[in-house]
Design an enzyme around this catalytic site. Sequence first.
Site, PDB file in Angstrom:
ATOM      1  N   LYS A 153       0.823  -1.205   0.000  1.00  0.00           N
ATOM      2  CA  LYS A 153       0.000   0.000   0.000  1.00  0.00           C
ATOM      3  C   LYS A 153       0.868   1.271   0.000  1.00  0.00           C
ATOM      4  O   LYS A 153       2.087   1.181   0.127  1.00  0.00           O
ATOM      5  CB  LYS A 153      -0.943  -0.023   1.214  1.00  0.00           C
ATOM      6  CG  LYS A 153      -1.911  -1.225   1.225  1.00  0.00           C
ATOM      7  CD  LYS A 153      -2.781  -1.263   0.000  1.00  0.00           C
ATOM      8  CE  LYS A 153      -3.972  -2.195  -0.017  1.00  0.00           C
ATOM      9  NZ  LYS A 153      -3.956  -3.532   0.493  1.00  0.00           N
TER      10      LYS A 153
HETATM   11  C1  LIG Z   1      -5.375  -4.393   0.923  1.00  0.00           C
HETATM   12  C2  LIG Z   1      -6.842  -4.280   0.894  1.00  0.00           C
HETATM   13  C3  LIG Z   1      -7.643  -4.725   1.965  1.00  0.00           C
HETATM   14  C4  LIG Z   1      -7.102  -5.522   3.107  1.00  0.00           C
HETATM   15  O1  LIG Z   1      -6.117  -4.862   3.803  1.00  0.00           O
HETATM   16  P1  LIG Z   1      -5.240  -5.676   4.869  1.00  0.00           P
HETATM   17  O2  LIG Z   1      -4.567  -4.574   5.635  1.00  0.00           O
HETATM   18  O3  LIG Z   1      -4.269  -6.512   4.097  1.00  0.00           O
HETATM   19  O4  LIG Z   1      -6.153  -6.485   5.708  1.00  0.00           O
HETATM   20  C5  LIG Z   1      -8.999  -4.495   1.915  1.00  0.00           C
HETATM   21  N1  LIG Z   1      -9.569  -3.876   0.868  1.00  0.00           N
HETATM   22  C6  LIG Z   1      -8.838  -3.451  -0.187  1.00  0.00           C
HETATM   23  C7  LIG Z   1      -9.527  -2.755  -1.312  1.00  0.00           C
HETATM   24  C8  LIG Z   1      -7.461  -3.654  -0.212  1.00  0.00           C
HETATM   25  O5  LIG Z   1      -6.748  -3.258  -1.269  1.00  0.00           O
END
Ligand SMILES: *Cc1c(COP(=O)(O)O)cnc(C)c1O
Length: 378
Positions: free
Chosen positions: A184
Amino acid sequence: MNWRIPLSDIDFDEAESLAVQGVLKSRWLTMGKVTQEFEVAFAAHVQAKHAIAVTNATAALHLACLALGLGPGDEVIVPSLTFVATANAVRYVGATPVFADVVSQDDLNISPKAIESLVTSRTRAIIVVHYAGYPCDMEAILSIARQHNLFVIEDAAHAVGSELDGRPLGTWGDVGCFSFFSNKNMTTGEGGMMTTDNDDLAHKLNRLRSHGMTSLTWDRHKGHAYSYDVVDLGYNYRIDEIRAAIGLVQLSKVELNNERRRSLTQVYRDALQELAPQVAVPFQNHVGKTSAHIMPILLPSETRRKEFIDSMKENGIQTSIHYPPIHTFTAYKDAMVWDLPVTEDVAKREITLPLYPAMSNDDVVVVVSAIQASLNLS
Ligand SMILES: *Cc1c(COP(=O)(O)O)cnc(C)c1O
Protein backbone atom coordinates in the site's frame (compact mmCIF):
# COMPACT_ATOMS: atom_id res chain seq x y z
CA MET A 1 12.54 -13.67 -9.46
CA ASN A 2 14.66 -10.60 -9.99
CA TRP A 3 12.41 -8.14 -11.79
CA ARG A 4 13.82 -5.37 -13.94
CA ILE A 5 10.74 -3.37 -12.94
CA PRO A 6 8.70 -4.79 -10.04
CA LEU A 7 5.00 -4.11 -9.52
CA SER A 8 5.58 -2.10 -6.36
CA ASP A 9 8.35 -1.19 -3.96
CA ILE A 10 8.47 0.20 -0.44
CA ASP A 11 10.20 3.46 0.53
CA PHE A 12 12.20 2.50 3.64
CA ASP A 13 15.42 4.16 4.77
CA GLU A 14 17.39 4.70 7.97
CA ALA A 15 14.45 6.57 9.55
CA GLU A 16 12.26 3.45 9.80
CA SER A 17 15.16 1.45 11.27
CA LEU A 18 15.90 4.12 13.87
CA ALA A 19 12.22 4.38 14.81
CA VAL A 20 12.03 0.62 15.36
CA GLN A 21 15.25 0.62 17.39
CA GLY A 22 13.82 3.39 19.55
CA VAL A 23 10.82 1.23 20.43
CA LEU A 24 12.96 -1.85 21.10
CA LYS A 25 15.19 0.17 23.42
CA SER A 26 12.16 1.52 25.29
CA ARG A 27 11.11 -2.09 26.09
CA TRP A 28 7.41 -1.13 25.77
CA LEU A 29 6.15 -3.03 22.75
CA THR A 30 2.40 -2.68 22.50
CA MET A 31 -0.43 -0.19 23.11
CA GLY A 32 1.75 2.66 24.28
CA LYS A 33 2.61 6.22 23.46
CA VAL A 34 3.94 5.53 19.96
CA THR A 35 0.62 3.99 18.93
CA GLN A 36 -1.20 6.98 20.43
CA GLU A 37 1.11 9.35 18.58
CA PHE A 38 0.51 7.46 15.32
CA GLU A 39 -3.26 7.66 15.82
CA VAL A 40 -3.19 11.39 16.57
CA ALA A 41 -0.94 12.09 13.56
CA PHE A 42 -3.08 9.96 11.25
CA ALA A 43 -6.33 11.58 12.43
CA ALA A 44 -4.81 15.02 11.76
CA HIS A 45 -3.59 13.91 8.36
CA VAL A 46 -6.97 12.73 7.12
CA GLN A 47 -8.89 15.37 9.12
CA ALA A 48 -10.84 12.80 11.12
CA LYS A 49 -11.85 13.35 14.74
CA HIS A 50 -10.73 9.84 15.74
CA ALA A 51 -8.23 7.35 14.33
CA ILE A 52 -7.86 3.89 15.89
CA ALA A 53 -5.00 1.64 14.80
CA VAL A 54 -5.51 -2.08 14.22
CA THR A 55 -3.63 -5.14 12.96
CA ASN A 56 -4.83 -4.73 9.36
CA ALA A 57 -7.61 -3.24 7.23
CA THR A 58 -9.54 -6.52 7.24
CA ALA A 59 -9.85 -6.21 11.02
CA ALA A 60 -10.84 -2.56 10.54
CA LEU A 61 -13.65 -3.55 8.16
CA HIS A 62 -14.78 -6.31 10.54
CA LEU A 63 -14.97 -3.95 13.51
CA ALA A 64 -16.69 -1.27 11.43
CA CYS A 65 -19.46 -3.78 10.58
CA LEU A 66 -19.68 -4.88 14.24
CA ALA A 67 -19.71 -1.39 15.71
CA LEU A 68 -22.49 -0.34 13.34
CA GLY A 69 -24.53 -3.30 14.60
CA LEU A 70 -24.70 -5.20 11.31
CA GLY A 71 -25.67 -8.85 11.66
CA PRO A 72 -27.71 -11.79 10.38
CA GLY A 73 -30.59 -10.78 8.11
CA ASP A 74 -28.91 -7.50 7.14
CA GLU A 75 -27.81 -6.80 3.58
CA VAL A 76 -24.72 -4.76 2.82
CA ILE A 77 -24.14 -3.47 -0.72
CA VAL A 78 -20.50 -3.86 -1.84
CA PRO A 79 -18.60 -3.86 -5.13
CA SER A 80 -17.45 -7.22 -6.49
CA LEU A 81 -14.42 -5.61 -8.16
CA THR A 82 -12.36 -5.36 -4.97
CA PHE A 83 -10.19 -7.41 -2.66
CA VAL A 84 -12.11 -10.26 -1.02
CA ALA A 85 -11.71 -8.73 2.46
CA THR A 86 -14.32 -6.07 1.63
CA ALA A 87 -17.05 -8.70 1.38
CA ASN A 88 -15.59 -11.15 3.92
CA ALA A 89 -16.00 -8.51 6.64
CA VAL A 90 -19.74 -8.45 5.97
CA ARG A 91 -19.90 -12.23 6.33
CA TYR A 92 -17.83 -12.23 9.57
CA VAL A 93 -20.79 -10.55 11.31
CA GLY A 94 -23.34 -12.87 9.66
CA ALA A 95 -24.70 -10.22 7.30
CA THR A 96 -25.14 -10.75 3.55
CA PRO A 97 -23.00 -9.03 0.90
CA VAL A 98 -24.98 -7.82 -2.11
CA PHE A 99 -22.78 -7.13 -5.13
CA ALA A 100 -23.20 -3.93 -7.14
CA ASP A 101 -21.67 -3.26 -10.55
CA VAL A 102 -19.07 -0.59 -11.22
CA VAL A 103 -19.90 2.60 -13.13
CA SER A 104 -18.18 2.00 -16.49
CA GLN A 105 -15.03 0.87 -18.30
CA ASP A 106 -13.60 4.26 -17.35
CA ASP A 107 -14.86 4.52 -13.76
CA LEU A 108 -14.11 1.27 -11.91
CA ASN A 109 -15.85 2.45 -8.72
CA ILE A 110 -19.20 1.22 -7.38
CA SER A 111 -22.12 2.67 -9.31
CA PRO A 112 -24.64 4.78 -7.35
CA LYS A 113 -27.33 3.72 -9.84
CA ALA A 114 -26.55 0.05 -9.20
CA ILE A 115 -26.63 0.67 -5.45
CA GLU A 116 -30.03 2.31 -5.71
CA SER A 117 -31.47 -0.60 -7.69
CA LEU A 118 -30.26 -3.11 -5.05
CA VAL A 119 -31.69 -1.42 -1.94
CA THR A 120 -34.32 -3.58 -0.20
CA SER A 121 -36.05 -3.38 3.17
CA ARG A 122 -33.16 -5.45 4.57
CA THR A 123 -30.36 -3.17 3.33
CA ARG A 124 -28.50 -1.61 6.25
CA ALA A 125 -25.20 -0.38 4.84
CA ILE A 126 -23.00 0.30 1.82
CA ILE A 127 -19.26 -0.37 1.70
CA VAL A 128 -17.55 1.69 -0.98
CA VAL A 129 -14.00 1.05 -2.23
CA HIS A 130 -12.05 3.94 -3.73
CA TYR A 131 -10.37 1.89 -6.47
CA ALA A 132 -6.70 2.85 -6.86
CA GLY A 133 -7.47 5.89 -4.69
CA TYR A 134 -9.85 7.50 -7.22
CA PRO A 135 -12.87 8.86 -5.30
CA CYS A 136 -16.27 7.18 -5.54
CA ASP A 137 -19.20 9.51 -6.22
CA MET A 138 -19.67 10.15 -2.50
CA GLU A 139 -22.28 12.84 -2.91
CA ALA A 140 -24.63 10.50 -4.80
CA ILE A 141 -23.87 7.58 -2.49
CA LEU A 142 -24.43 9.59 0.70
CA SER A 143 -27.67 10.90 -0.72
CA ILE A 144 -28.93 7.33 -1.32
CA ALA A 145 -27.75 6.40 2.18
CA ARG A 146 -29.63 9.30 3.78
CA GLN A 147 -32.77 8.51 1.82
CA HIS A 148 -32.82 4.86 2.93
CA ASN A 149 -31.22 5.31 6.35
CA LEU A 150 -28.09 3.30 5.52
CA PHE A 151 -24.62 3.37 7.04
CA VAL A 152 -21.63 4.01 4.79
CA ILE A 153 -18.27 2.34 5.38
CA GLU A 154 -15.34 3.46 3.24
CA ASP A 155 -12.79 0.80 2.36
CA ALA A 156 -10.01 3.36 1.95
CA ALA A 157 -7.25 0.74 1.72
CA HIS A 158 -6.01 2.40 -1.49
CA ALA A 159 -6.87 5.93 -0.57
CA VAL A 160 -4.57 7.44 2.02
CA GLY A 161 -4.05 11.03 0.86
CA SER A 162 -6.92 10.97 -1.65
CA GLU A 163 -9.43 13.83 -1.58
CA LEU A 164 -12.81 14.77 -2.99
CA ASP A 165 -13.86 18.43 -2.92
CA GLY A 166 -10.83 19.08 -0.72
CA ARG A 167 -12.05 16.60 1.89
CA PRO A 168 -9.92 13.47 2.51
CA LEU A 169 -11.42 10.10 1.60
CA GLY A 170 -12.12 7.90 4.59
CA THR A 171 -13.97 10.74 6.33
CA TRP A 172 -17.07 10.88 4.13
CA GLY A 173 -18.87 7.85 5.55
CA ASP A 174 -19.48 6.60 9.10
CA VAL A 175 -16.17 4.72 9.33
CA GLY A 176 -13.07 4.80 7.10
CA CYS A 177 -10.80 1.75 6.92
CA PHE A 178 -7.16 2.12 5.84
CA SER A 179 -4.53 -0.55 5.13
CA PHE A 180 -0.79 -0.46 5.77
CA PHE A 181 -0.07 -3.81 4.09
CA SER A 182 3.32 -3.94 2.39
CA ASN A 183 2.11 -2.99 -1.10
CA LYS A 184 0.00 0.00 0.00
CA ASN A 185 1.01 3.69 -0.29
CA MET A 186 2.31 3.63 3.27
CA THR A 187 3.16 0.42 5.10
CA THR A 188 3.85 -1.04 8.51
CA GLY A 189 4.19 -4.60 7.14
CA GLU A 190 0.73 -5.50 8.41
CA GLY A 191 -1.40 -2.71 9.84
CA GLY A 192 -4.58 -0.71 9.49
CA MET A 193 -6.53 2.26 10.79
CA MET A 194 -10.18 3.06 11.44
CA THR A 195 -11.34 6.68 11.28
CA THR A 196 -14.59 8.27 12.39
CA ASP A 197 -16.00 11.62 13.51
CA ASN A 198 -18.56 9.93 15.76
CA ASP A 199 -17.52 9.79 19.45
CA ASP A 200 -19.77 6.82 20.31
CA LEU A 201 -18.54 4.80 17.35
CA ALA A 202 -14.92 5.62 18.20
CA HIS A 203 -15.50 4.41 21.74
CA LYS A 204 -17.03 1.15 20.50
CA LEU A 205 -14.33 0.55 17.88
CA ASN A 206 -11.66 1.18 20.48
CA ARG A 207 -13.20 -1.31 22.89
CA LEU A 208 -13.86 -3.98 20.26
CA ARG A 209 -10.22 -3.79 19.18
CA SER A 210 -9.13 -4.92 22.62
CA HIS A 211 -11.34 -7.80 23.86
CA GLY A 212 -14.31 -5.54 24.65
CA MET A 213 -12.48 -4.42 27.79
CA THR A 214 -13.29 -1.15 29.51
CA SER A 215 -9.69 -0.22 30.29
CA LEU A 216 -6.41 -0.84 28.51
CA THR A 217 -3.10 -2.30 29.65
CA TRP A 218 -1.51 1.11 29.08
CA ASP A 219 -3.96 2.86 31.40
CA ARG A 220 -3.44 0.25 34.10
CA HIS A 221 0.32 0.55 33.67
CA LYS A 222 0.04 4.30 34.18
CA GLY A 223 -2.04 3.71 37.31
CA HIS A 224 -5.26 5.05 35.77
CA ALA A 225 -7.15 1.82 36.40
CA TYR A 226 -6.56 -1.36 38.37
CA SER A 227 -9.30 -3.60 37.02
CA TYR A 228 -11.65 -3.80 34.08
CA ASP A 229 -14.97 -5.08 32.89
CA VAL A 230 -15.69 -6.84 29.59
CA VAL A 231 -18.80 -5.38 28.02
CA ASP A 232 -18.64 -6.65 24.42
CA LEU A 233 -17.45 -9.77 22.61
CA GLY A 234 -14.29 -8.07 21.38
CA TYR A 235 -11.15 -9.20 19.61
CA ASN A 236 -7.43 -8.71 19.88
CA TYR A 237 -6.91 -6.56 16.79
CA ARG A 238 -4.28 -4.27 18.32
CA ILE A 239 -1.30 -2.93 16.45
CA ASP A 240 2.07 -2.87 18.25
CA GLU A 241 4.52 -0.07 19.02
CA ILE A 242 7.04 -1.38 16.48
CA ARG A 243 4.57 -1.06 13.63
CA ALA A 244 3.21 2.23 14.92
CA ALA A 245 6.76 3.65 14.89
CA ILE A 246 7.21 2.58 11.26
CA GLY A 247 3.77 4.05 10.50
CA LEU A 248 4.72 7.47 11.87
CA VAL A 249 7.74 7.64 9.57
CA GLN A 250 5.77 6.34 6.59
CA LEU A 251 2.97 8.85 7.21
CA SER A 252 5.50 11.69 7.06
CA LYS A 253 6.55 10.50 3.59
CA VAL A 254 3.19 9.64 2.08
CA GLU A 255 2.22 13.01 0.55
CA LEU A 256 5.50 13.43 -1.32
CA ASN A 257 5.33 9.81 -2.46
CA ASN A 258 1.72 10.23 -3.60
CA GLU A 259 2.77 13.30 -5.57
CA ARG A 260 5.40 11.19 -7.33
CA ARG A 261 2.83 8.46 -8.00
CA ARG A 262 0.47 11.02 -9.56
CA SER A 263 3.26 12.38 -11.71
CA LEU A 264 4.24 8.88 -12.90
CA THR A 265 0.58 8.16 -13.62
CA GLN A 266 0.51 11.19 -15.91
CA VAL A 267 3.67 10.00 -17.69
CA TYR A 268 1.93 6.64 -18.19
CA ARG A 269 -1.26 8.29 -19.46
CA ASP A 270 0.67 10.37 -22.00
CA ALA A 271 2.76 7.42 -23.22
CA LEU A 272 -0.23 5.05 -23.39
CA GLN A 273 -2.08 7.43 -25.69
CA GLU A 274 -0.02 5.91 -28.48
CA LEU A 275 -1.68 2.55 -27.83
CA ALA A 276 -5.22 3.96 -27.80
CA PRO A 277 -7.89 2.88 -28.50
CA GLN A 278 -6.65 -0.74 -28.16
CA VAL A 279 -5.36 -0.11 -24.65
CA ALA A 280 -7.73 1.87 -22.41
CA VAL A 281 -6.64 3.73 -19.30
CA PRO A 282 -9.44 4.02 -16.71
CA PHE A 283 -10.19 7.13 -14.66
CA GLN A 284 -9.43 9.57 -17.52
CA ASN A 285 -12.21 11.80 -16.22
CA HIS A 286 -11.84 11.32 -12.48
CA VAL A 287 -12.61 14.10 -10.05
CA GLY A 288 -10.75 14.98 -6.86
CA LYS A 289 -7.21 14.09 -5.88
CA THR A 290 -6.05 10.47 -6.13
CA SER A 291 -3.42 8.68 -4.08
CA ALA A 292 -2.54 6.92 -7.37
CA HIS A 293 -2.19 3.63 -5.51
CA ILE A 294 -2.07 1.43 -8.62
CA MET A 295 -1.92 1.85 -12.41
CA PRO A 296 -4.73 -0.14 -14.08
CA ILE A 297 -5.15 -0.50 -17.84
CA LEU A 298 -7.65 -2.48 -19.91
CA LEU A 299 -6.34 -4.74 -22.67
CA PRO A 300 -8.26 -5.29 -25.92
CA SER A 301 -10.99 -7.94 -25.38
CA GLU A 302 -9.34 -10.35 -27.82
CA THR A 303 -5.95 -10.29 -26.06
CA ARG A 304 -5.04 -13.49 -24.24
CA ARG A 305 -4.15 -12.05 -20.85
CA LYS A 306 -2.11 -14.97 -19.56
CA GLU A 307 0.19 -14.76 -22.58
CA PHE A 308 0.42 -11.00 -22.21
CA ILE A 309 1.51 -11.35 -18.57
CA ASP A 310 4.10 -13.99 -19.54
CA SER A 311 5.47 -11.76 -22.28
CA MET A 312 5.79 -8.83 -19.86
CA LYS A 313 7.54 -11.19 -17.47
CA GLU A 314 10.04 -12.15 -20.18
CA ASN A 315 10.81 -8.44 -20.40
CA GLY A 316 11.46 -8.38 -16.64
CA ILE A 317 8.26 -6.49 -15.88
CA GLN A 318 5.95 -7.61 -13.09
CA THR A 319 2.22 -7.05 -13.56
CA SER A 320 -0.87 -8.00 -11.60
CA ILE A 321 -4.68 -8.14 -11.77
CA HIS A 322 -7.12 -6.01 -9.73
CA TYR A 323 -9.31 -7.96 -9.23
CA PRO A 324 -10.73 -11.39 -9.88
CA PRO A 325 -14.32 -10.39 -8.92
CA ILE A 326 -15.49 -11.70 -5.57
CA HIS A 327 -18.80 -13.10 -6.84
CA THR A 328 -16.88 -15.61 -9.01
CA PHE A 329 -14.96 -17.17 -6.09
CA THR A 330 -15.86 -20.67 -4.89
CA ALA A 331 -16.45 -19.37 -1.35
CA TYR A 332 -19.02 -16.96 -2.79
CA LYS A 333 -20.90 -19.38 -5.03
CA ASP A 334 -24.51 -19.52 -3.92
CA ALA A 335 -27.99 -19.47 -5.37
CA MET A 336 -27.71 -15.82 -6.38
CA VAL A 337 -27.01 -14.97 -10.00
CA TRP A 338 -25.41 -11.55 -10.05
CA ASP A 339 -25.95 -9.14 -12.90
CA LEU A 340 -22.56 -7.41 -13.13
CA PRO A 341 -21.79 -6.97 -16.85
CA VAL A 342 -19.28 -4.11 -16.50
CA THR A 343 -17.43 -5.78 -13.62
CA GLU A 344 -17.15 -9.03 -15.59
CA ASP A 345 -15.93 -7.26 -18.72
CA VAL A 346 -13.24 -5.13 -17.04
CA ALA A 347 -12.15 -7.91 -14.68
CA LYS A 348 -11.24 -10.05 -17.72
CA ARG A 349 -9.24 -7.27 -19.38
CA GLU A 350 -7.59 -5.45 -16.51
CA ILE A 351 -3.83 -5.45 -16.01
CA THR A 352 -2.03 -3.50 -13.28
CA LEU A 353 1.28 -1.94 -14.31
CA PRO A 354 4.27 -1.22 -12.04
CA LEU A 355 3.92 1.97 -9.99
CA TYR A 356 6.00 3.08 -7.00
CA PRO A 357 7.66 6.36 -6.00
CA ALA A 358 11.24 5.28 -6.82
CA MET A 359 10.27 4.32 -10.37
CA SER A 360 11.81 6.58 -13.04
CA ASN A 361 10.07 8.19 -16.01
CA ASP A 362 12.33 6.04 -18.20
CA ASP A 363 10.99 2.92 -16.47
CA VAL A 364 7.51 3.99 -17.61
CA VAL A 365 8.73 4.22 -21.19
CA VAL A 366 10.25 0.73 -20.89
CA VAL A 367 6.93 -0.67 -19.57
CA VAL A 368 4.91 0.97 -22.34
CA SER A 369 7.28 -0.35 -25.05
CA ALA A 370 6.96 -3.83 -23.56
CA ILE A 371 3.16 -3.52 -23.68
CA GLN A 372 3.34 -2.58 -27.33
CA ALA A 373 5.64 -5.51 -28.12
CA SER A 374 3.57 -7.95 -26.05
CA LEU A 375 0.31 -6.97 -27.73
CA ASN A 376 1.78 -7.76 -31.16
CA LEU A 377 2.38 -11.27 -29.92
CA SER A 378 -1.20 -12.10 -29.15
C1 LIG B 1 -5.38 -4.39 0.92
C2 LIG B 1 -6.84 -4.28 0.89
C3 LIG B 1 -7.64 -4.73 1.96
C4 LIG B 1 -7.10 -5.52 3.11
O1 LIG B 1 -6.12 -4.86 3.80
P1 LIG B 1 -5.24 -5.68 4.87
O2 LIG B 1 -4.57 -4.57 5.64
O3 LIG B 1 -4.27 -6.51 4.10
O4 LIG B 1 -6.15 -6.49 5.71
C5 LIG B 1 -9.00 -4.49 1.92
N1 LIG B 1 -9.57 -3.88 0.87
C6 LIG B 1 -8.84 -3.45 -0.19
C7 LIG B 1 -9.53 -2.76 -1.31
C8 LIG B 1 -7.46 -3.65 -0.21
O5 LIG B 1 -6.75 -3.26 -1.27
